[in-house]
Motif scaffolding. Structure first.
Motif, PDB file in Angstrom:
ATOM      1  N   UNK A  66       3.709  -1.008  12.205  1.00 32.73           N
ATOM      2  CA  UNK A  66       2.641  -2.303  12.458  1.00 32.73           C
ATOM      3  C   UNK A  66       2.977  -2.844  11.033  1.00 32.73           C
ATOM      4  N   UNK A  67       4.201  -3.632  10.836  1.00 34.12           N
ATOM      5  CA  UNK A  67       4.359  -4.131   9.616  1.00 34.12           C
ATOM      6  C   UNK A  67       3.616  -5.331   9.290  1.00 34.12           C
ATOM      7  N   UNK A  68       3.010  -5.904  10.471  1.00 35.64           N
ATOM      8  CA  UNK A  68       2.512  -7.040  10.344  1.00 35.64           C
ATOM      9  C   UNK A  68       0.735  -6.973   9.823  1.00 35.64           C
ATOM     10  N   UNK A  69       0.614  -5.723   9.629  1.00 33.78           N
ATOM     11  CA  UNK A  69      -0.706  -5.401   8.867  1.00 33.78           C
ATOM     12  C   UNK A  69      -0.244  -4.643   7.526  1.00 33.78           C
ATOM     13  N   UNK A  70      -1.219  -4.682   6.357  1.00 31.37           N
ATOM     14  CA  UNK A  70      -1.153  -3.921   5.508  1.00 31.37           C
ATOM     15  C   UNK A  70      -1.488  -2.405   5.990  1.00 31.37           C
ATOM     16  N   UNK A  71      -0.560  -1.619   5.475  1.00 30.60           N
ATOM     17  CA  UNK A  71      -0.587  -0.144   5.922  1.00 30.60           C
ATOM     18  C   UNK A  71      -2.019   0.435   5.622  1.00 30.60           C
TER      19      UNK A  71
END
Length: 205
Positions: A66-71
């Motif tokens: 999910x690169x669209x969210x901060x890890x």
């Protein structure tokens, strides 16, 4: 008078819904702090997934998928249940030059037999288990190097690093599926499953 009917001339080809059948060939659970599972005779599922399982819970933390969210962002857990197929595991093992890949090594919860190209079932496919459980497929389970290293270790490969890199390459679209619990209950080994594939189309607009 306004015409509210859609323009069907430019719609993509729509494949009709269909039904398939499968059988539960194996059941596994990860009761500890590690993703590797162990065989069991049955599986109790609730709305939060498998109680006390490594991947259980209503929510989960985002990661590399999910690169669209901060890890580490809290998000809905659509990866409650991991499903694999025996023929696909055998093919991946052959490509890696090893004798086998056991479902436990890659953290699978269910081994389903009887569905051709299981990993290619589309999102939204429903799995109706004879005992009453319903699972809904979210997506393919993308292979990763973490699982690849575990496969290399358990299979006794001489080079674990090479195995961890090889697995994501040869297991793409063969790694199985992830699903979430729509209707809870108990799944038993050998249980029959009705697989209902929804209408499909390719959105190209």
């Amino acid at each position: 008078m306004l015409d509210f009917l859609p323009n069907t001339e430019n719609l993509p080809e729509i494949l009709p819904a269909r039904k398939l059948s499968a059988r539960v060939a194996g059941i596994y659970v990860a009761p500890g702090e590690d993703f590797e599972t162990q065989a069991t005779d049955s599986l109790q599922l609730e709305f939060q997934g498998i109680p006390r399982d490594f991947h259980g819970g209503y929510t989960r933390r985002s990661g590399g998928r999910e690169p669209w969210y901060p890890r580490g962002t809290e998000m809905r857990n659509e990866r409650q249940v991991s499903i694999v197929a025996p023929d696909e595991l055998a093919l991946v093992a052959e490509r890696m030059g090893i004798a086998e890949i056991r479902p436990e090594w890659i953290g699978a919860n269910l081994l389903l037999d009887g569905v051709p190209h299981l990993s290619m079932l589309p999102s939204g496919t429903m799995l109706f288990f004879r005992g009453g459980v319903t699972l809904k497929i979210d997506a393919q389970n993308g292979p990763c190097r973490i699982a690849g290293r575990r496969v290399a270790e358990r299979a006794g490969m001489a080079d674990h690093d090479a195995g961890s890199l090889l697995f994501p390459k040869v297991a793409k679209r063969l790694r199985g599926l992830v699903a979430w619990v729509e209707k809870p209950g108990r799944i038993e080994a050998g249980e029959e499953v009705s697989v209902r594939v929804p209408e499909q189309w390719i959105y190209g607009a």
